[in-house]
Each structure stands twice: as C-alpha cells, then as structure tokens.
Design a protein around this motif. Sequence first.
Motif, mmCIF file in Angstrom:
data_model
loop_
_atom_site.group_PDB
_atom_site.id
_atom_site.type_symbol
_atom_site.label_atom_id
_atom_site.label_comp_id
_atom_site.label_asym_id
_atom_site.label_seq_id
_atom_site.Cartn_x
_atom_site.Cartn_y
_atom_site.Cartn_z
ATOM 1 N N LYS A 1 -3.719 -8.892 120.435
ATOM 2 C CA LYS A 1 -2.291 -8.929 120.185
ATOM 3 C C LYS A 1 -2.013 -10.010 119.142
ATOM 4 O O LYS A 1 -2.849 -10.877 118.880
ATOM 5 N N GLN A 2 -0.816 -9.942 118.561
ATOM 6 C CA GLN A 2 -0.469 -10.934 117.538
ATOM 7 C C GLN A 2 -0.575 -12.354 118.067
ATOM 8 O O GLN A 2 -1.089 -13.254 117.399
ATOM 9 N N ILE A 3 -0.082 -12.557 119.286
ATOM 10 C CA ILE A 3 -0.082 -13.918 119.841
ATOM 11 C C ILE A 3 -1.502 -14.424 120.039
ATOM 12 O O ILE A 3 -1.787 -15.615 119.856
ATOM 13 N N GLU A 4 -2.448 -13.516 120.376
ATOM 14 C CA GLU A 4 -3.839 -13.900 120.587
ATOM 15 C C GLU A 4 -4.518 -14.247 119.263
ATOM 16 O O GLU A 4 -5.271 -15.222 119.164
ATOM 17 N N LEU A 5 -4.269 -13.423 118.207
ATOM 18 C CA LEU A 5 -4.878 -13.712 116.912
ATOM 19 C C LEU A 5 -4.299 -14.988 116.323
ATOM 20 O O LEU A 5 -5.027 -15.814 115.745
ATOM 21 N N ASP B 1 -16.782 -11.157 106.566
ATOM 22 C CA ASP B 1 -17.100 -11.404 105.152
ATOM 23 C C ASP B 1 -15.796 -11.515 104.371
ATOM 24 O O ASP B 1 -14.920 -10.630 104.451
ATOM 25 N N VAL B 2 -15.663 -12.585 103.604
ATOM 26 C CA VAL B 2 -14.426 -12.783 102.831
ATOM 27 C C VAL B 2 -14.238 -11.700 101.780
ATOM 28 O O VAL B 2 -13.142 -11.542 101.226
ATOM 29 N N GLN B 3 -15.297 -10.916 101.472
ATOM 30 C CA GLN B 3 -15.162 -9.824 100.510
ATOM 31 C C GLN B 3 -14.175 -8.769 101.002
ATOM 32 O O GLN B 3 -13.631 -8.005 100.217
ATOM 33 N N LEU B 4 -13.947 -8.758 102.343
ATOM 34 C CA LEU B 4 -12.967 -7.822 102.875
ATOM 35 C C LEU B 4 -11.598 -8.066 102.257
ATOM 36 O O LEU B 4 -10.782 -7.161 102.134
ATOM 37 N N PHE B 5 -11.345 -9.336 101.864
ATOM 38 C CA PHE B 5 -10.054 -9.713 101.294
ATOM 39 C C PHE B 5 -10.176 -10.044 99.800
ATOM 40 O O PHE B 5 -9.350 -10.751 99.244
ATOM 41 N N SER B 6 -11.223 -9.518 99.151
ATOM 42 C CA SER B 6 -11.507 -9.860 97.755
ATOM 43 C C SER B 6 -10.638 -9.058 96.801
ATOM 44 O O SER B 6 -10.486 -7.844 96.937
ATOM 45 N N ALA C 1 -4.212 0.347 97.121
ATOM 46 C CA ALA C 1 -5.514 -0.319 97.166
ATOM 47 C C ALA C 1 -5.434 -1.676 97.857
ATOM 48 O O ALA C 1 -6.346 -2.065 98.593
ATOM 49 N N ALA C 2 -4.340 -2.398 97.627
ATOM 50 C CA ALA C 2 -4.196 -3.729 98.213
ATOM 51 C C ALA C 2 -3.780 -3.653 99.671
ATOM 52 O O ALA C 2 -4.288 -4.386 100.520
ATOM 53 N N GLY C 3 -2.836 -2.765 99.968
ATOM 54 C CA GLY C 3 -2.272 -2.713 101.310
ATOM 55 C C GLY C 3 -3.025 -1.834 102.281
ATOM 56 O O GLY C 3 -3.098 -2.134 103.477
ATOM 57 N N MET C 4 -3.574 -0.736 101.798
ATOM 58 C CA MET C 4 -4.273 0.203 102.683
ATOM 59 C C MET C 4 -5.602 0.629 102.049
ATOM 60 O O MET C 4 -5.781 1.788 101.649
ATOM 61 N N PRO C 5 -6.539 -0.308 101.920
ATOM 62 C CA PRO C 5 -7.798 0.001 101.235
ATOM 63 C C PRO C 5 -8.610 1.087 101.928
ATOM 64 O O PRO C 5 -9.283 1.871 101.255
ATOM 65 N N ALA C 6 -8.573 1.156 103.258
ATOM 66 C CA ALA C 6 -9.331 2.203 103.951
ATOM 67 C C ALA C 6 -8.784 3.577 103.602
ATOM 68 O O ALA C 6 -9.536 4.541 103.394
ATOM 69 N N MET C 7 -7.447 3.679 103.533
ATOM 70 C CA MET C 7 -6.824 4.946 103.137
ATOM 71 C C MET C 7 -7.203 5.303 101.701
ATOM 72 O O MET C 7 -7.485 6.465 101.388
ATOM 73 N N ALA C 8 -7.225 4.293 100.821
ATOM 74 C CA ALA C 8 -7.601 4.535 99.431
ATOM 75 C C ALA C 8 -9.043 5.016 99.329
ATOM 76 O O ALA C 8 -9.354 5.947 98.586
ATOM 77 N N VAL D 1 -1.931 -5.519 105.625
ATOM 78 C CA VAL D 1 -2.499 -4.352 106.302
ATOM 79 C C VAL D 1 -3.948 -4.613 106.687
ATOM 80 O O VAL D 1 -4.405 -4.201 107.765
ATOM 81 N N ARG D 2 -4.684 -5.321 105.848
ATOM 82 C CA ARG D 2 -6.079 -5.625 106.173
ATOM 83 C C ARG D 2 -6.165 -6.543 107.392
ATOM 84 O O ARG D 2 -7.063 -6.409 108.224
ATOM 85 N N LEU D 3 -5.227 -7.474 107.479
ATOM 86 C CA LEU D 3 -5.218 -8.361 108.631
ATOM 87 C C LEU D 3 -4.843 -7.593 109.901
ATOM 88 O O LEU D 3 -5.421 -7.824 110.974
ATOM 89 N N GLN D 4 -3.905 -6.665 109.791
ATOM 90 C CA GLN D 4 -3.546 -5.824 110.938
ATOM 91 C C GLN D 4 -4.749 -5.003 111.390
ATOM 92 O O GLN D 4 -4.995 -4.844 112.589
ATOM 93 N N ARG D 5 -5.499 -4.476 110.413
ATOM 94 C CA ARG D 5 -6.675 -3.679 110.767
ATOM 95 C C ARG D 5 -7.702 -4.528 111.504
ATOM 96 O O ARG D 5 -8.309 -4.101 112.495
ATOM 97 N N LEU D 6 -7.908 -5.780 111.021
ATOM 98 C CA LEU D 6 -8.854 -6.683 111.677
ATOM 99 C C LEU D 6 -8.438 -6.912 113.134
ATOM 100 O O LEU D 6 -9.268 -6.899 114.054
ATOM 101 N N ARG D 7 -7.142 -7.111 113.355
ATOM 102 C CA ARG D 7 -6.648 -7.366 114.712
ATOM 103 C C ARG D 7 -6.806 -6.134 115.608
ATOM 104 O O ARG D 7 -7.229 -6.238 116.772
ATOM 105 N N GLU D 8 -6.534 -4.945 115.038
ATOM 106 C CA GLU D 8 -6.650 -3.717 115.829
ATOM 107 C C GLU D 8 -8.106 -3.423 116.180
ATOM 108 O O GLU D 8 -8.395 -2.953 117.287
ATOM 109 N N GLU D 9 -9.019 -3.704 115.250
ATOM 110 C CA GLU D 9 -10.432 -3.454 115.520
ATOM 111 C C GLU D 9 -10.944 -4.324 116.672
ATOM 112 O O GLU D 9 -11.870 -3.938 117.396
#
Length: 468
Positions: free
Chosen positions: A20-24, A60-65, A98-105, A8-16
Amino acid sequence: MRKVFMGVRLQRLREERNLKQIELAAALGISTSYLNQIEHNQRPLTVPVLLRINAVFGVDVQLFSEADEARLIGDVREALSDEAQTEHVSLAEVRELAAGMPAMARAFVSLHHRYREVVERAEAMAAQLGDDWTGDAPARTPFEQVRDFFYARRNHIPELDAAAERLYAKAGLGPHSVHAGLVRWLDQRHGIRVVPDDTDALQRRFDPRARTLHLAAHLRQGQQAFQMATQLAFLELGDVIDTLASDPALGTEETQSLCRIGLANYFAGALLLPYAPFLRAAEDGRYDIERLSRHFGVGFETICHRLSTLQRPDARGVPFFLIRVDRAGNISKRQSATDFHFSRVGGSCPLWNVYEAFAQPGRILTQIAQMPDGRTYLWIARTVGRGGTGYGEPGKTFAIGLGCDIRHADRLIYSKGLDLKDSSSATPIGAGCKVCERPSCPQRAFPPIGRSLASDLNRSGPIPYLFK
C-alpha cells in the motif's frame, strides 16, 4: 538538470510487491502525501528517493533511466511510422507513453513486430504464388490497385491508342512539330491559351475560367508537349476515361481518380508516339532507345514507357517489362506487357543492373539475368533525372530498367556482342532476399522467410545465411 517524472513506474513497483502507499512511503522514509504526489507526476522523482529505492528493494536504477526512455520513444515512433498506421500521434504523446507507461509502450512495440512478421510471411507467400494468384485480392493502396489495373491489361489500352492516332492525324502532328501543333490545336479547337510560367511550382495548371493552360517554363519542349497532351485527354476523351476508370475492381473514388490520371498519361504518351509510326521506327532501329528519343523529340523514360505498351493484337512489338527505382530501392513505376513480375515486396536484388546504373549515370548497361525459376531476360538500365529548379533545391534521379524475355533479345540492338544461348553467363537475380530461395548468394542480406537457418559454430563461409 531536467526534472524526471516516473509516477507510473513507481506505482508498478508498488503493485508488484503488493504494497500500500503508506507501506511504501514508510519503507522509503517519506510521507504518504509526498509519495502520492510522485506517483501522480505532481512531484519529480529525486535522486535521494531513487537511491533509497535501490537500497531497500534492490531495483536496478535503469528501470528509471531516461536513456532507456529515449530508446523506447524511438521504437514506438518507428512502429507508428508503418504505412498501415493512419492516426497521427504527436511526439509529445509518444514521450508521455514511454515515460509514464513503459510496459504498455513495450507491449505495443512487441505487437507491431509480430504484425510485421505476419505481413512479411503473407507477402512472401503471395510473391511465391505470383501476381496471377493475388490479382483478385484487393491491393493495399490505391496506387497498387491502379498498377494492377494496367497489369491486367498488359499495359495496353486500345481505346486510347486508337483515339491518339486519330487526333495525331487530324491535328497534322509530326515527330518534330508536336509541341507547336498542340499549342495550335488547343487554341483553335478549345480556345485555350498555353502560357509558359516560371513562377509556378506545378508542371501543369489549367484554369478553365480563363481558358489558360500554364506550363512550367523549365520543362523541355517534349515534356511540355506531354503535359498538353495530358490536358487534351481530359478535354476530348473524358467520357472514355471515366468509363475505363469505373471498373468495379478499382473500388473507391480515390483509386478511380488516380486511375484517370494514369489513363490520361497513357493517352499523352500515345499521342506523342502514335502506335503504328512508333512501332515501325522501333523495329527499323532494333529498339535503339536513344535513336528513338532523338527522332521523336522526347526523353529516354518516355520512350521506355511507350515500348512497354506495344501489344496491339495485329501489330505486336517486343513485350517489355519496365521498372523505375530510386537509390534506396523504392519502386515507383512498374509496367509489364510480359508474364514477368517482381513481387509486391521484392525488386531489390542488388545483383540487378538497374542498381548498378546509379554508379554509371547516363550510360546504358546491359545484362542477361536469370530468375530462380529459370526464366532468363535481357535487361537494359540507365539513369534519368533532372536537377532542382533553383539553387539549393533538390533534384531527382531514378534508374529505368527495361527487360524482355531472352527469346526476343535478338530483335534488340542491345544484344549485340552477347551470347544469348549461354545460360551459364546469366547473372542470377531474385525478387528480394526475403522471398528468394537461392541458397548460395553471397549478396544475401536476409534469410528467406519461412526457412530454418542452419547454424554451425565451427565453420564460416562467404554466404551470410545458410538455411536447411
């Protein structure tokens, strides 16, 4: 090493970044199908991919910490532990959020913080306006509704007091014969056999089919007598108790059931300590609690409870306020025959002698204390409790505070040696830091809710919070 799934964090990074998936996938040098599997948590996020994300996007790699995830899990669990939360949420579900949807948490935690701020402000307003203002509003819990039921009656139930005095005389009870007298009365009047039981974890268990009342063997005689008297309340005064507990203000069946237990306990105290003889002994001994305890054969807390109920219109005792707290400041009992109140959210002033009692167990402490509104009280405090019923089992310890308005203090033996007229000697206490308006208390733990802080970078004093 534990596999890390951050789809989910990677999807959020791509949406921000509006990719598209092929571009990322092309930017990261991986296949689109591999990226799709990572985003749907079918494959873990590997270190090489994480480093590539950092190099390409400067993220920042802390996004995935995982450390950040652990902290977020703790914040969510704290929010879910709120007393208003009734739905059980498992730790696995919290971890998934917390792991999958940290922004929602984080949004959930932020909303909970705002909710608590609103609740605290409302409670602070209620505390300042007093219990008279909150009396018509529904309490938050059945326990509080029952407490308010007794508070509205100044902790005096005349029907039960009168019934207890009649039974005390009819059964031929006396201060040192209550236990034996109640055993006899239950047997002769109700055909109930009282059985001490050292295997039952309950203090009292009545088997109506076998006509047997089991009492915990570790209880003292006075405590066993109290349990017998409580059972007698249901046997002989069930209709009276049901009528009292049917008060519409009590609302739900759960609250009414809890009130029935409270009323039965009130009757038990009134039966062990009948009104007229007890009041006479209290007045004759200047309310010496330990002397009353020895005379009637019951504990310190039971005597204090009864002293807080002596408000019969034609024979009033000193109007007392009783409170029971634990070491953490939790108030488990609050009874009042006075106009004194601690707020629903207060009662944890560290300057109050009820907390000092834990440092001097078993000793009666006295204190002249003054509330912020100028009302002054004489307080006595002492610890009560017992050890566990077996090795390794926890016991329980509380502090009992019993107070009265200063104008009644000279009737108490505990006023001996105190200057009741010197208001400057009174300890300034409050109903809790968040609702206390005292500006110069060095013990303050929190600033008062709704007051602006006065900060000065160039000065520091003994008061932790200064407010305008």
